[in-house]
Design a protein around this motif. Structure first.
Motif, mmCIF file in Angstrom:
data_model
loop_
_atom_site.group_PDB
_atom_site.id
_atom_site.type_symbol
_atom_site.label_atom_id
_atom_site.label_comp_id
_atom_site.label_asym_id
_atom_site.label_seq_id
_atom_site.Cartn_x
_atom_site.Cartn_y
_atom_site.Cartn_z
ATOM 1 N N LEU A 159 0.816 -1.206 0.000
ATOM 2 C CA LEU A 159 0.000 0.000 0.000
ATOM 3 C C LEU A 159 0.852 1.260 0.000
ATOM 4 N N VAL A 160 1.991 1.230 0.699
ATOM 5 C CA VAL A 160 2.894 2.383 0.675
ATOM 6 C C VAL A 160 3.340 2.654 -0.757
ATOM 7 N N LEU A 161 3.738 1.583 -1.472
ATOM 8 C CA LEU A 161 4.167 1.745 -2.865
ATOM 9 C C LEU A 161 3.002 2.232 -3.734
ATOM 10 N N LEU A 162 1.834 1.629 -3.522
ATOM 11 C CA LEU A 162 0.671 2.002 -4.320
ATOM 12 C C LEU A 162 0.316 3.470 -4.135
ATOM 13 N N PHE A 163 0.312 3.937 -2.900
ATOM 14 C CA PHE A 163 -0.044 5.328 -2.650
ATOM 15 C C PHE A 163 1.081 6.287 -3.044
ATOM 16 N N ALA A 164 2.295 5.769 -3.121
ATOM 17 C CA ALA A 164 3.379 6.598 -3.651
ATOM 18 C C ALA A 164 3.106 6.930 -5.113
ATOM 19 N N PHE A 165 2.566 5.959 -5.852
ATOM 20 C CA PHE A 165 2.211 6.197 -7.252
ATOM 21 C C PHE A 165 0.905 6.977 -7.390
ATOM 22 N N PHE B 156 0.047 0.556 -11.344
ATOM 23 C CA PHE B 156 0.075 1.209 -10.039
ATOM 24 C C PHE B 156 -0.772 2.475 -9.996
ATOM 25 N N GLU B 157 -0.704 3.252 -11.064
ATOM 26 C CA GLU B 157 -1.320 4.574 -11.050
ATOM 27 C C GLU B 157 -2.774 4.553 -11.498
ATOM 28 N N SER B 158 -3.346 3.382 -11.673
ATOM 29 C CA SER B 158 -4.698 3.271 -12.212
ATOM 30 C C SER B 158 -5.766 3.518 -11.159
ATOM 31 N N GLY B 159 -6.930 3.899 -11.639
ATOM 32 C CA GLY B 159 -8.081 4.019 -10.759
ATOM 33 C C GLY B 159 -8.501 2.672 -10.211
#
Length: 356
Positions: free
Chosen positions: A244-250, A319-322
């Motif tokens: 989640l940290v990586l996901l929210f970083a993107f 990663f950056e997708s909705g």
């Protein structure tokens, strides 16, 4: 079923919420903050991590997903459905809600809320992706966490284990076709190669590894199995939080610019949780199942295998997708909403058991 498997079933279904699970919503909220700060402060490093992929599979995230999923799958005994004799009606309700109602109702809610009612308030280019994420979330029935919810309602441990094992087996074969069907109906392009790869990587291979490891541990005795399970229990939540940290970083820019998106995505998820849990609970009462059967049946219909949904969304849409963001919203609200459902089924036991 052997005595050894019976003991395993009791302990798995009798698990209580550990420290991480009890405060999962808080940890997810902290991961949002940490991920956004990381993405804003070190954008080049985050982009570099995003490029570490093979066949559209991000290697760091792929490793984290395995660490996340395999310990949960270790709890599943695929011989458990030998114990469902006498509760076939409850299993029938579970399968009906999980596979014939839940994914389709979410597809409808996504169409209604995301494409119509909330469309003016959401990024136009991400509407299809948000709907896809909601579909992925609904098409993956809950696995390990349902043991916790069942324990908190006094649910039958063998029934809980049976329905989880059956759902997992069905998911191996049905997840990809069902997601493909619903994405197609929603006019979303289906990347079949990536979808099938995701099923292989995040369902089939982890299930095989977990079952081989499980049998190896149980051959050494129940004490060996319990010892390993206790040591690796924090792995799943820790790997989820790092993902989640990586996901929210993107996702940082989208969240900073439009925090309302998270609130709007949560609304169809909340409606679906209460609708499916109420439907399963009521149907079990109609068919004459005990309260201890109706509770886990309702709870598995309400919750999701969000680890798989997050992994599939990242693999399919990035990663950056909705889609990735929509699945993470499911994680964010999972614990408080499920605890609310647990409270409702506990408080309504008198109504449930009252004769018509």
């Amino acid at each position: 079923m052997s005595v050894q498997c019976e003991v395993t079933g009791k302990r798995a279904a009798g698990a209580s919420m550990n420290f991480f699970e009890r405060y999962l919503t808080l940890w997810v909220a902290l991961c949002i903050v940490a991920g956004v700060l990381l993405g804003q402060g070190f954008p080049d490093a985050v982009k570099t991590i995003g490029t570490l992929e093979i066949a559209k599979v991000n290697l760091p995230v792929g490793a984290l997903i395995w660490v996340m999923i395999i310990p949960m799958l270790l709890k599943i005994d695929f011989a458990a459905w030998n114990q469902i004799r006498g509760h076939a009606r409850g299993i029938g309700v579970t399968l009906f809600v999980n596979w014939a109602v839940k994914p389709f109702s979410m597809a409808f809610l996504g169409w209604l809320f995301i494409r119509h009612w909330f469309a003016p308030y959401l990024p136009a280019g991400q509407l299809d992706s948000y709907v896809a994420g909601l579909i992925l979330l609904a098409a993956a029935p809950c696995t390990a966490m349902v043991f916790v919810w069942s324990r908190l309602t006094g649910g039958d441990p063998y029934f809980t284990l049976s329905q989880v094992a059956m759902n997992d087996l069905i998911m191996v074969f049905a997840f990809a076709p069902l997601v493909g069907l619903l994405l197609g109906v929603s006019s979303i392009s289906v990347p079949w190669a990536t979808l099938l790869t995701s099923v292989l990587l995040y369902i089939v291979i982890p299930v095989v590894i977990a079952q081989i490891w499980r049998k190896s541990l149980l051959r050494r005795g129940q004490a060996s199995f319990d010892s390993v399970m206790e040591r690796i229990q924090p792995w799943s939540i820790s790997a989820l939080l790092l993902t989640l940290v990586l996901l929210f970083a993107f996702q940082g820019d989208a969240i900073v610019k439009q925090p309302l998106v998270i609130v709007l995505l949560a609304i169809p998820i909340l409606i679906q949780v209460f609708f499916n849990s109420a439907l399963a609970y009521w149907l079990n009462k109609i068919v004459g199942e005990k309260h201890s059967i109706a509770c886990p049946s309702a709870l598995i219909g309400a919750s999701n295998f969000f680890e798989l949904a997050v992994a599939a969304a990242i693999s399919l849409f990035g990663f950056e997708s909705g889609a990735a963001l929509a699945t993470v919203v499911g994680v964010l609200i999972e614990v408080p909403v499920m605890l609310l459902v647990v409270g409702i089924v506990n408080r309504t036991q008198g109504w449930y058991e009252a004769k018509a």
